[in-house]
Design a protein around this motif. Structure first.
Motif, PDB file in Angstrom:
ATOM      1  N   ALA A 222       3.702  -2.693  -1.944  1.00 18.75           N
ATOM      2  CA  ALA A 222       2.352  -2.628  -2.175  1.00 18.75           C
ATOM      3  C   ALA A 222       2.018  -2.024  -3.786  1.00 18.75           C
ATOM      4  CB  ALA A 222       1.735  -0.894  -2.041  1.00 18.75           C
ATOM      5  N   GLY A 223       3.384  -1.579  -4.519  1.00 17.18           N
ATOM      6  CA  GLY A 223       3.612  -0.908  -6.331  1.00 17.18           C
ATOM      7  C   GLY A 223       4.606  -2.524  -6.710  1.00 17.18           C
ATOM      8  N   ALA A 224       4.581  -2.717  -5.867  1.00 18.18           N
ATOM      9  CA  ALA A 224       4.411  -4.607  -7.139  1.00 18.18           C
ATOM     10  C   ALA A 224       4.061  -5.336  -7.340  1.00 18.18           C
ATOM     11  CB  ALA A 224       6.238  -5.634  -6.104  1.00 18.18           C
ATOM     12  N   ALA A 225       2.454  -4.909  -6.367  1.00 18.95           N
ATOM     13  CA  ALA A 225       1.396  -6.268  -6.665  1.00 18.95           C
ATOM     14  C   ALA A 225       1.358  -5.383  -7.564  1.00 18.95           C
ATOM     15  CB  ALA A 225       0.502  -6.465  -5.170  1.00 18.95           C
ATOM     16  N   ALA A 226       0.900  -4.242  -7.374  1.00 23.06           N
ATOM     17  CA  ALA A 226      -0.410  -3.513  -8.328  1.00 23.06           C
ATOM     18  C   ALA A 226       0.089  -3.512  -9.287  1.00 23.06           C
ATOM     19  CB  ALA A 226       0.383  -1.924  -8.056  1.00 23.06           C
ATOM     20  N   ILE A 481      -6.802   8.432 -10.113  1.00 23.10           N
ATOM     21  CA  ILE A 481      -5.482   8.093  -9.258  1.00 23.10           C
ATOM     22  C   ILE A 481      -6.243   7.558  -8.113  1.00 23.10           C
ATOM     23  CG2 ILE A 481      -3.986   9.143  -7.865  1.00 23.10           C
ATOM     24  CD1 ILE A 481      -4.254  11.308 -10.350  1.00 23.10           C
ATOM     25  N   PHE A 482      -5.276   6.009  -7.943  1.00 19.06           N
ATOM     26  CA  PHE A 482      -5.410   5.312  -6.369  1.00 19.06           C
ATOM     27  C   PHE A 482      -3.888   5.360  -5.762  1.00 19.06           C
ATOM     28  CE2 PHE A 482      -8.040   4.479 -10.575  1.00 19.06           C
ATOM     29  CZ  PHE A 482      -9.275   4.267 -10.113  1.00 19.06           C
ATOM     30  N   ALA A 483      -4.923   5.028  -5.066  1.00 22.65           N
ATOM     31  CA  ALA A 483      -2.736   4.311  -3.829  1.00 22.65           C
ATOM     32  C   ALA A 483      -3.258   3.483  -3.449  1.00 22.65           C
ATOM     33  CB  ALA A 483      -2.837   5.745  -2.787  1.00 22.65           C
ATOM     34  N   ALA A 484      -2.010   2.975  -2.432  1.00 22.05           N
ATOM     35  CA  ALA A 484      -1.842   1.752  -1.502  1.00 22.05           C
ATOM     36  C   ALA A 484      -0.569   2.137  -0.765  1.00 22.05           C
ATOM     37  CB  ALA A 484      -1.905   0.290  -2.377  1.00 22.05           C
ATOM     38  N   GLY A 485      -0.860   0.963   0.043  1.00 22.31           N
ATOM     39  CA  GLY A 485       0.127   1.246   1.213  1.00 22.31           C
ATOM     40  C   GLY A 485       0.640   1.597   2.282  1.00 22.31           C
ATOM     41  N   ASP A 486       1.768   2.000   2.627  1.00 23.01           N
ATOM     42  CA  ASP A 486       2.577   2.639   3.702  1.00 23.01           C
ATOM     43  C   ASP A 486       2.005   4.057   3.703  1.00 23.01           C
ATOM     44  OD1 ASP A 486       3.054   0.618   5.390  1.00 23.01           O
ATOM     45  OD2 ASP A 486       5.035   0.709   5.280  1.00 23.01           O
ATOM     46  N   VAL A 487       2.159   5.211   2.502  1.00 18.29           N
ATOM     47  CA  VAL A 487       1.677   6.712   2.194  1.00 18.29           C
ATOM     48  C   VAL A 487       0.279   6.262   2.418  1.00 18.29           C
ATOM     49  CG1 VAL A 487       1.017   5.904  -0.459  1.00 18.29           C
ATOM     50  CG2 VAL A 487       2.343   7.977   0.856  1.00 18.29           C
ATOM     51  N   THR A 488      -0.580   5.587   2.742  1.00 20.37           N
ATOM     52  CA  THR A 488      -2.318   6.043   2.662  1.00 20.37           C
ATOM     53  C   THR A 488      -2.398   5.762   3.999  1.00 20.37           C
ATOM     54  OG1 THR A 488      -2.518   3.427   2.478  1.00 20.37           O
ATOM     55  CG2 THR A 488      -2.100   4.476   0.513  1.00 20.37           C
ATOM     56  N   THR A 489      -4.103   6.048   4.191  1.00 24.50           N
ATOM     57  CA  THR A 489      -4.811   6.339   5.400  1.00 24.50           C
ATOM     58  C   THR A 489      -5.068   4.001   5.706  1.00 24.50           C
ATOM     59  OG1 THR A 489      -6.609   6.536   4.640  1.00 24.50           O
ATOM     60  CG2 THR A 489      -5.755   8.336   5.274  1.00 24.50           C
ATOM     61  N   THR A 490      -4.704   3.763   5.099  1.00 25.35           N
ATOM     62  CA  THR A 490      -4.733   2.029   5.731  1.00 25.35           C
ATOM     63  C   THR A 490      -3.830   2.349   7.328  1.00 25.35           C
ATOM     64  OG1 THR A 490      -4.705   1.509   3.432  1.00 25.35           O
ATOM     65  CG2 THR A 490      -4.679  -0.194   5.572  1.00 25.35           C
ATOM     66  N   PRO A 491      -4.745   1.676   8.046  1.00 21.70           N
ATOM     67  CA  PRO A 491      -4.364   1.610   9.345  1.00 21.70           C
ATOM     68  C   PRO A 491      -3.027   0.326  10.075  1.00 21.70           C
ATOM     69  CG  PRO A 491      -6.305   0.561   9.635  1.00 21.70           C
ATOM     70  CD  PRO A 491      -6.224   1.414   8.011  1.00 21.70           C
ATOM     71  N   TYR A 492      -2.974  -0.116   9.480  1.00 18.36           N
ATOM     72  CA  TYR A 492      -1.965  -1.325   9.755  1.00 18.36           C
ATOM     73  C   TYR A 492      -0.673  -1.012   8.895  1.00 18.36           C
ATOM     74  CZ  TYR A 492      -5.368  -2.141  13.070  1.00 18.36           C
ATOM     75  OH  TYR A 492      -6.281  -1.997  14.593  1.00 18.36           O
ATOM     76  N   LYS A 493       0.074  -0.218   9.126  1.00 16.42           N
ATOM     77  CA  LYS A 493       1.621  -1.038   8.322  1.00 16.42           C
ATOM     78  C   LYS A 493       2.536  -1.829   7.910  1.00 16.42           C
ATOM     79  CE  LYS A 493       0.056   3.512   7.736  1.00 16.42           C
ATOM     80  NZ  LYS A 493      -0.155   4.155   7.351  1.00 16.42           N
ATOM     81  N   GLN A 494       1.707  -3.092   7.236  1.00 18.48           N
ATOM     82  CA  GLN A 494       2.458  -4.423   6.885  1.00 18.48           C
ATOM     83  C   GLN A 494       2.159  -4.741   5.431  1.00 18.48           C
ATOM     84  OE1 GLN A 494       3.357  -6.489   9.774  1.00 18.48           O
ATOM     85  NE2 GLN A 494       2.545  -4.502  10.850  1.00 18.48           N
ATOM     86  N   ILE A 495       3.925  -5.753   5.687  1.00 15.54           N
ATOM     87  CA  ILE A 495       3.553  -6.198   4.637  1.00 15.54           C
ATOM     88  C   ILE A 495       2.803  -6.672   3.197  1.00 15.54           C
ATOM     89  CG2 ILE A 495       5.550  -7.407   2.569  1.00 15.54           C
ATOM     90  CD1 ILE A 495       7.161  -6.555   5.305  1.00 15.54           C
ATOM     91  N   VAL A 496       1.942  -7.061   4.386  1.00 16.16           N
ATOM     92  CA  VAL A 496       1.194  -8.788   3.077  1.00 16.16           C
ATOM     93  C   VAL A 496      -0.159  -7.664   3.583  1.00 16.16           C
ATOM     94  CG1 VAL A 496      -0.127  -8.392   5.745  1.00 16.16           C
ATOM     95  CG2 VAL A 496      -0.378 -10.392   3.851  1.00 16.16           C
ATOM     96  N   ILE A 497      -0.110  -6.677   4.286  1.00 15.74           N
ATOM     97  CA  ILE A 497      -1.295  -5.758   3.856  1.00 15.74           C
ATOM     98  C   ILE A 497      -1.249  -4.816   2.522  1.00 15.74           C
ATOM     99  CG2 ILE A 497      -2.667  -2.874   4.638  1.00 15.74           C
ATOM    100  CD1 ILE A 497      -2.240  -5.262   7.458  1.00 15.74           C
TER     101      ILE A 497
END
Length: 520
Positions: A222-226, A481-497
């Motif tokens: 997530a950090g690399a993509a951002a 302030i924005f957030a992304a990846g496994d640290v967030t409420t995004t339901p599926y913890k996957q690399i592509v997501i």
């Protein structure tokens, strides 16, 4: 020893050697010595600058050193560095042979400036994806500084030594005979531990930096993509990461990353960092965030770090990922690294022929049990729920293994030991509340993830699970302030997501900057 593809790759690499390299083997009549000798002879035949001697007298057999004939460099492998360590072997040959390392001039200067005498010993396993980073970092230090010596030891091959030193997790590093480090680490982290003034100098340099347009905290997918998406907009972008690659570094096989049928975590992490470095991004490694201060009148968010540094930014992307969840029972912390483990691929070979347990019946737990069953005497699987939660195909494979016992409705209540290492585990049967004791040598914990948000309490809104609450644009409860990846409420913890979330957060941050500048 080497197949045709590996030979072709090795031949191409060995052409880059421009200084004489001497291989000195310490062997006996055993099968492993003969296997090592075959490998070394193949390597010798790949370059006129490589010579082989078999008159070594090292106490560890089989082993070999990679030297410069003038004695200015010497490093050693005790064992046969194949598997994940094959890359370590190739890099050692290249670097001893004069090929320049891919590290910064500042890092090279730091290594060369180290004073004192350092004799490092690293215990690794060939199936450990974390070990090569350690081995390669210390090998490089030995190449650059003659006062640094390093021997990399295959723990599975030197079981008596492992038992004597009670090494129960890899990588384990000893310095001058005393335990120095355990677990993954980067070259920068080792230098920081040896060069006590490095952290202060880094903090001073970071404090002097101008404010970023977008600062990304976290260096996983997530950090690399951002970082890439922000940098492509031509704005001042920075990344501060505790370790670039994040949890991907601890992932062995990746088979669901779209367009790449199969890869490994460390390989993907390297590719992520290389891609980010292709842009004008200020990367600050070995930086753990400790506090976020939302923007005040100056419109700049502040991030404070454990090193004492503070960075300022107009827009902030939080991508700090997650870590392994702990069982939180008596004995877990006391015996961590002494029988309690979290990486079956890394530490499994150290428990060859012994009894172990896996706590967790999801995909990661059952995959761990399947892998361990091929190494250890017996595996006990403990699942809190009434049924296993792993995919059906994994459960079917597990059921076919004769040396696995599964307990469902099992609540682990204690991990026991003799004061030195794990010797058992206690669990309660949730159906009748009866307690059971299992005698074993190791416990592998595989019960999911915990978001890395401890430093964000009272800063942004968190879910009851500690995840950062975000909307469809990656926006948190704090503007800018924005957030992304496994640290967030995004339901599926996957690399592509996570990558998609990082891109979304960066684009949203850029949009925020544009709207903020217009409103001003």
């Amino acid at each position: 020893m080497l197949d045709a593809n590996l030979k072709a790759q090795m031949n191409a690499y060995m052409e880059r050697i421009d200084q004489p390299v001497e291989l000195v083997a310490s062997l006996d009549d055993g099968a492993k010595s003969q296997e090592l000798l075959e490998l070394l002879r193949e390597i010798e035949g790949m370059s006129a600058k490589i010579s082989l001697r078999t008159d070594g007298d090292d106490a560890r057999v089989p082993s070999f050193s990679i030297n410069r004939p003038d004695g200015s460099v010497s490093l050693r492998f005790a064992g046969i560095p194949m598997g994940h360590e094959f890359t370590s072997l190739v890099l050692a040959l290249l670097q001893v042979g004069g090929y320049p390392p891919k590290v910064s001039d500042d890092t090279i200067a730091q290594i060369k400036a180290l004073t004192g005498d350092y004799q490092f010993e690293t215990y690794f396993s060939l199936s450990c994806q974390n070990c090569p980073d350690i081995v390669q970092a210390l090998n490089l230090m030995a190449v650059l500084n003659p006062r640094v010596k390093h021997v990399a030891i295959d723990g599975a091959l030197f079981q008596d030594e492992v038992e004597a030193r009670q090494v129960m997790a890899v990588p384990s590093v000893y310095l001058n005979g005393e335990q120095f480090h355990q677990g993954r680490a980067s070259l920068e982290e080792f230098i920081a531990k040896l060069d006590t003034g490095a952290a202060a100098r880094d903090a001073e340099a970071m404090n002097a930096k101008d404010a970023f347009d977008v600062l990304v905290v976290g260096g996983g997918p997530a950090g690399a993509a951002a970082a890439i998406y922000a940098a492509r907009k031509g704005i001042r972008t920075g990344v501060a990461a505790e370790r670039f690659g994040g949890q991907v570094l601890d992932t062995l096989a990746i088979e669901n990353f779209i367009s790449v049928p199969e890869t490994e975590g460390p390989k993907l992490a390297t590719a992520l960092e290389q891609h980010v470095r292709a842009y004008d991004v200020d990367i600050m490694n070995v930086q753990r965030a400790t506090k976020v201060i939302p923007a005040g009148a100056d419109g700049l968010h502040q991030v404070q770090f454990e090193s004492g540094a503070t960075l300022k930014t107009k827009a902030l992307v939080l991508a700090t990922g997650a870590r392994w969840r702990e069982v939180n029972v008596p004995g877990e912390q006391e015996y961590r690294g002494r029988g309690v483990a979290y990486c079956p691929h890394c530490d499994g070979p150290l428990f060859k022929g012994k009894k172990v347990a896996v706590i967790g019946g999801g995909n990661s737990g059952i995959e761990a049990a399947i892998d361990l069953a091929g190494i250890v005497e017996h595996v006990t699987v403990l699942e809190f729920d009434k049924v296993l939660r792993a995919d059906a195909v994994l459960q079917k494979k597990l059921a076919s293994l004769p040396n696995v016992t599964v307990h469902t409705s099992a609540q682990t209540t204690e991990i026991t030991g003799d004061g030195q290492r794990v010797n058992g585990l206690v669990f309660k049967d949730r159906n009748d509340d009866r307690e059971h004791k299992v005698e074993l040598a190791g416990v592998f914990v595989q019960i999911g993830l915990v978001p890395n948000t401890d430093f964000l309490k009272d800063t942004v809104a968190l879910s009851r699970h500690g995840e950062i609450e975000i909307d469809a644009r990656g926006q948190t409860s704090v503007p800018g302030i924005f957030a992304a990846g496994d640290v967030t409420t995004t339901p599926y913890k996957q690399i592509v997501i996570a990558m998609g979330g990082g891109a979304t957060a960066a684009l949203s941050a850029f949009d925020h900057l544009i709207r903020s500048s217009v409103s001003e």
